[in-house]
Scaffold this motif. Structure first.
Motif, short mmCIF file in Angstrom:
data_model
loop_
_atom_site.label_atom_id
_atom_site.label_comp_id
_atom_site.label_asym_id
_atom_site.label_seq_id
_atom_site.Cartn_x
_atom_site.Cartn_y
_atom_site.Cartn_z
N GLU A 36 -2.35 4.22 6.63
CA GLU A 36 -3.54 3.62 7.23
C GLU A 36 -4.55 4.70 7.58
OE1 GLU A 36 -6.26 0.88 8.27
OE2 GLU A 36 -4.36 0.53 7.21
N SER A 81 0.84 -1.19 0.00
CA SER A 81 0.00 0.00 0.00
C SER A 81 0.87 1.25 0.00
CB SER A 81 -0.91 0.03 1.23
OG SER A 81 -1.66 1.23 1.24
N GLU A 111 -5.93 2.71 -4.40
CA GLU A 111 -4.64 2.08 -4.10
C GLU A 111 -3.86 1.85 -5.40
OE1 GLU A 111 -2.98 1.43 -1.39
OE2 GLU A 111 -4.33 0.92 0.24
N TRP A 169 -3.37 -4.32 -7.29
CA TRP A 169 -4.54 -3.72 -6.63
C TRP A 169 -5.75 -3.76 -7.55
CZ3 TRP A 169 -5.36 -3.19 -1.77
CH2 TRP A 169 -4.31 -2.96 -0.89
N TYR A 214 -9.68 -0.09 -3.73
CA TYR A 214 -8.71 -0.84 -4.53
C TYR A 214 -8.23 0.01 -5.71
CZ TYR A 214 -10.26 -5.09 -2.10
OH TYR A 214 -10.57 -6.05 -1.16
N ARG A 264 -6.38 5.61 4.39
CA ARG A 264 -7.32 4.53 4.03
C ARG A 264 -8.58 4.63 4.88
NH1 ARG A 264 -5.73 -0.19 1.55
NH2 ARG A 264 -6.94 -1.42 3.00
#
Length: 90
Positions: free
Chosen positions: A8, A4, A28, A44, A25, A11
């Motif tokens: 975090e 990634s 990413e 991804w 996805y 996300r």
């Protein structure tokens, strides 16, 4: 899961803002592409559920073997065009 390029926190922010897992996805994939990591970008994208019409367009432009080689999910196209859609003209 592929590497990634999003933190975090980013996300979680995107998901909390209503972004679906499927759309994440794609985000990413774009982040990996922006980092010049094409292999991870495709990894991804291979997790994403792609609309049948987009898969059909990809088949027409790049061919069935390209879709197979990229490992793209084809369930949506199978539901729309039949399980053998990659092996016949549509």
């Amino acid at each position: 899961m592929p590497k990634s390029y999003l933190s975090e926190a980013k996300r979680q922010e995107l998901l909390a803002g209503g972004l679906s897992q499927n759309a994440l996805y794609v985000v990413e994939s774009q982040a990996a592409d922006d980092a010049d990591d094409g292999e991870t970008a495709w990894a991804w994208l291979a997790l994403a559920e792609i609309p049948a019409s987009a898969l059909l367009a990809a088949k027409r432009v790049n061919g069935a073997d390209w879709i197979r080689a990229k490992g793209l999910r084809t369930e949506t196209a199978e539901a729309a065009y039949g399980k053998d859609w990659l092996n016949r003209e549509i």
